[in-house]
Design a protein around this motif. Structure first.
Motif, mmCIF file in Angstrom:
data_model
loop_
_atom_site.group_PDB
_atom_site.id
_atom_site.type_symbol
_atom_site.label_atom_id
_atom_site.label_comp_id
_atom_site.label_asym_id
_atom_site.label_seq_id
_atom_site.Cartn_x
_atom_site.Cartn_y
_atom_site.Cartn_z
ATOM 1 N N THR A 102 -3.235 -1.077 3.023
ATOM 2 C CA THR A 102 -4.406 -1.700 2.425
ATOM 3 C C THR A 102 -4.916 -2.823 3.319
ATOM 4 O O THR A 102 -4.148 -3.665 3.776
ATOM 5 C CB THR A 102 -4.059 -2.269 1.036
ATOM 6 N N ALA A 103 -6.208 -2.852 3.566
ATOM 7 C CA ALA A 103 -6.793 -3.874 4.430
ATOM 8 C C ALA A 103 -6.760 -5.234 3.739
ATOM 9 O O ALA A 103 -6.981 -5.333 2.528
ATOM 10 C CB ALA A 103 -8.224 -3.507 4.776
ATOM 11 N N PRO A 104 -6.508 -6.315 4.486
ATOM 12 C CA PRO A 104 -6.559 -7.651 3.889
ATOM 13 C C PRO A 104 -7.923 -7.991 3.296
ATOM 14 O O PRO A 104 -8.012 -8.661 2.267
ATOM 15 C CB PRO A 104 -6.226 -8.575 5.067
ATOM 16 N N ARG B 217 -12.414 -6.565 -2.160
ATOM 17 C CA ARG B 217 -10.976 -6.376 -2.368
ATOM 18 C C ARG B 217 -10.220 -7.151 -1.295
ATOM 19 O O ARG B 217 -10.525 -7.034 -0.104
ATOM 20 C CB ARG B 217 -10.594 -4.896 -2.293
ATOM 21 N N LEU B 218 -9.255 -7.954 -1.732
ATOM 22 C CA LEU B 218 -8.334 -8.630 -0.826
ATOM 23 C C LEU B 218 -6.954 -8.028 -1.050
ATOM 24 O O LEU B 218 -6.418 -8.127 -2.159
ATOM 25 C CB LEU B 218 -8.303 -10.139 -1.089
ATOM 26 N N PHE B 219 -6.424 -7.361 -0.024
ATOM 27 C CA PHE B 219 -5.170 -6.621 -0.163
ATOM 28 C C PHE B 219 -5.236 -5.638 -1.323
ATOM 29 O O PHE B 219 -4.274 -5.438 -2.063
ATOM 30 C CB PHE B 219 -3.993 -7.581 -0.342
ATOM 31 N N GLY B 220 -6.411 -5.060 -1.533
ATOM 32 C CA GLY B 220 -6.595 -4.061 -2.564
ATOM 33 C C GLY B 220 -6.869 -4.596 -3.951
ATOM 34 O O GLY B 220 -7.047 -3.824 -4.886
ATOM 35 N N ARG B 221 -6.924 -5.944 -4.100
ATOM 36 C CA ARG B 221 -7.145 -6.546 -5.413
ATOM 37 C C ARG B 221 -8.485 -7.259 -5.440
ATOM 38 O O ARG B 221 -8.957 -7.759 -4.412
ATOM 39 C CB ARG B 221 -6.041 -7.562 -5.745
ATOM 40 N N ALA B 222 -9.078 -7.315 -6.628
ATOM 41 C CA ALA B 222 -10.287 -8.108 -6.791
ATOM 42 C C ALA B 222 -9.953 -9.582 -6.607
ATOM 43 O O ALA B 222 -8.851 -10.022 -6.944
ATOM 44 C CB ALA B 222 -10.880 -7.877 -8.178
#
Length: 296
Positions: free
Chosen positions: A2-4, A62-67
């Motif tokens: 997952t991208a940062p 998304r930051l590391f896949g999270r909102a």
């Protein structure tokens, strides 16, 4: 993996003003990514949306896949650092560490990381601008983040402060931390960044490595008569490899062919007064990319 950082069609409007317009952005793990643009291009607005400090009008982040929300694994310095002026640098960080749920031992570690241990007991009111910027980076590092977002960290710094900040960013990148660095200073981006995104008028107008943005190296040729030199160069190198600009020729060819070009022109009776390697600077590339958007 997952991208940062990942943004899709990110847009922010304030009434009739569109500050950021359908921006796509992806920062890969472990890279130092330069977010480059003139003042007012939308850099800070974009970073504030990425961190959840303001809501986008539309689009997704998304930051590391999270909102964005809880910024686990993320440290940031947005605009200027703000500290209690009559507390020491160390005590300011202790206050922040308590709010962040970070152990007191981390304060000493980040002070050492930004090379402020020797002045940590002094009041912040006595710090230079460069020291305050470094203390701001120390605050961003308190939670030992995997992603650090720095908004114009070299603003207002003298040459010594610029060198210190460059060294600090290099160390972060070398340690495997992902760094998203916004700037309008070409030198910083050219020296520090693996990839660059160029924003102008709220739009991402280019994204590439610094080398790709600067384009192929070539040769600059000044000769008389210029028209004959251009014709002879086109026969030798091809039509598309020769451009006439500012009273000279720009040859899109490896600088290693300089002797061959010189021999061909001199042999044809053309007087060559200058022939040297010519590589477009990042500033030239930046101005070419942003001038149209700035005028609009």
């Amino acid at each position: 993996m997952t991208a940062p950082v990942e943004a899709r069609r990110l847009t922010k409007r304030y009434g009739t003003l569109t500050a950021v317009d359908s921006l796509d952005l992806r920062v890969e793990a472990g890279e130092v990514y330069g977010f480059l643009g003139p003042n007012g291009a939308g850099k800070t607005t974009t970073l504030r949306m990425l961190l959840g400090l303001i809501r986008p009008t539309s689009g997704a982040v998304r930051l590391f896949g999270r909102a964005p929300g809880r910024l686990d694994g993320v440290g940031a310095l947005i605009e200027g650092p703000g500290f209690y002026p009559y507390l020491s640098g160390r005590d300011n960080l202790r206050v922040m560490a308590r709010h962040a749920g970070v152990g007191p031992g981390r304060v000493a570690a980040v002070l050492d990381q930004v090379e402020l241990t020797g002045r940590a007991g002094d009041r912040c009111a006595t710090y230079s601008l460069g020291m305050k910027q470094r203390l701001g980076v120390a605050a961003a590092l308190l939670k030992d983040p995997r992603l650090v977002v720095l908004d114009e960290p070299t603003n207002g710094l003298d040459p010594a402060g610029l060198a210190d900040m460059r060294l600090l960013v290099r160390r972060l990148g070398a340690a495997g931390c992902t760094v998203l660095l916004s700037s309008h200073l070409m030198t910083e981006v050219q020296e520090l960044c693996d990839r660059v995104g160029v924003i102008a008028g709220g739009r991402l107008v280019a994204e590439s490595t610094v080398a790709e943005l600067r384009g192929e190296p070539g040769l600059r040729l000044v000769a008389e008569p210029l028209e004959d030199a251009a014709e002879r160069a086109r026969r030798l190198l091809g039509e598309r490899a020769v451009q006439v600009t500012d009273g000279a020729l720009r040859l899109t060819v490896s600088p290693e062919r300089a002797a061959e070009v010189n021999a061909a022109l001199v042999g044809a009776g053309i007087a060559v007064s200058e022939l040297r390697a010519d590589e477009r600077s990042l500033e030239e590339a930046f101005l070419a990319l942003t001038s149209g958007a700035s005028r609009a």
